[in-house]
Design a protein around this motif. Structure first.
Motif, short mmCIF file in Angstrom:
data_model
loop_
_atom_site.label_atom_id
_atom_site.label_comp_id
_atom_site.label_asym_id
_atom_site.label_seq_id
_atom_site.Cartn_x
_atom_site.Cartn_y
_atom_site.Cartn_z
N GLU A 68 37.36 33.59 40.25
CA GLU A 68 36.24 32.04 40.41
C GLU A 68 36.46 32.13 38.58
N ALA A 69 36.62 33.19 37.85
CA ALA A 69 36.85 32.30 36.62
C ALA A 69 37.59 32.08 36.13
N GLY A 70 38.91 32.17 36.73
CA GLY A 70 40.29 32.24 36.54
C GLY A 70 41.34 32.77 35.23
N ALA A 71 40.75 34.13 35.33
CA ALA A 71 40.73 34.85 34.64
C ALA A 71 42.53 35.47 34.27
N PRO A 72 43.13 36.15 33.69
CA PRO A 72 44.25 35.60 33.36
C PRO A 72 44.77 37.56 34.34
N GLU A 73 46.31 37.45 34.04
CA GLU A 73 46.63 38.51 35.19
C GLU A 73 46.65 39.33 34.60
N GLU A 74 46.73 40.01 33.56
CA GLU A 74 46.68 41.53 32.95
C GLU A 74 45.07 41.61 33.74
N GLN A 75 44.11 41.13 33.70
CA GLN A 75 42.67 41.74 33.93
C GLN A 75 42.47 41.39 35.62
N LEU A 76 43.00 41.02 36.18
CA LEU A 76 43.66 40.91 37.63
C LEU A 76 43.99 41.82 38.42
#
Length: 175
Positions: free
Chosen positions: A146-154
């Motif tokens: 939802e927050a548009g987190a970076p790929e590493e966090q996902l």
């Protein structure tokens, strides 16, 4: 610069270059800005200096409470809770992370709420409560998306979900 080289698939702990972390601690010295305090807390935690990490994390919460925006105070409290987790004070860590996650979510700060729930999931994981760990990791994933987190966090959240599912399946087979 990211000090995280990966995550241990069994413990979900950060894998870091300890020498690099200690060099950065030396560079930070006794700086008192909130950003420097928060970085010191994390570096001390991942290098295993838990007593000093606790002292500095308590100091960061005081500094944030006295002069920073509410988001900074929540970040400081989440980081403080991760130190409590590392010291095996699980009940206190869960309480703090729950309060922070709920407040962040109520304010619409999805990334900060995800940060709190990801770490609460890690506390549950450490306690071998893989059902609640998985639920928190999935909640963190939703909030991060939802927050548009970076790929590493996902990716780190997906890794945590997978680990909780594997451990949960393994513990069900063992019983």
């Amino acid at each position: 610069m990211s000090y995280i080289q990966g995550y241990d698939p069994q413990t979900l702990r950060e894998i870091v270059d300890e020498a690099q972390c200690r060099d950065r601690l030396d560079e930070l010295g006794d700086q008192r800005s909130l950003a420097a305090l928060l970085e010191r807390v994390w570096l001390l935690k991942v290098t295993g200096d838990l007593d000093e990490a606790l002292v500095v994390s308590e100091q960061s919460v005081r500094v944030a409470r006295m002069g920073g925006p509410r988001k900074d105070l929540l970040r400081s409290r989440v980081l403080h809770a991760t130190v409590l987790q590392a010291r095996a004070a699980y009940a206190a860590a869960i309480q703090e992370l729950t309060t922070c996650g709920e407040e962040a979510e109520g304010q619409g700060w999805s990334a900060l709420a995800a940060f709190a729930y990801q770490h609460r999931g890690k506390v549950f994981y450490d306690m071998n409560d893989f059902v609640n760990a998985r639920a928190d990791f999935k909640r963190a994933l939703f909030l991060r998306q939802e927050a548009g987190a970076p790929e590493e966090q996902l990716e780190s959240t997906l890794t945590a979900i997978d680990a909780a599912e594997r451990r949960r399946s393994g513990s069900q087979v063992a019983s």
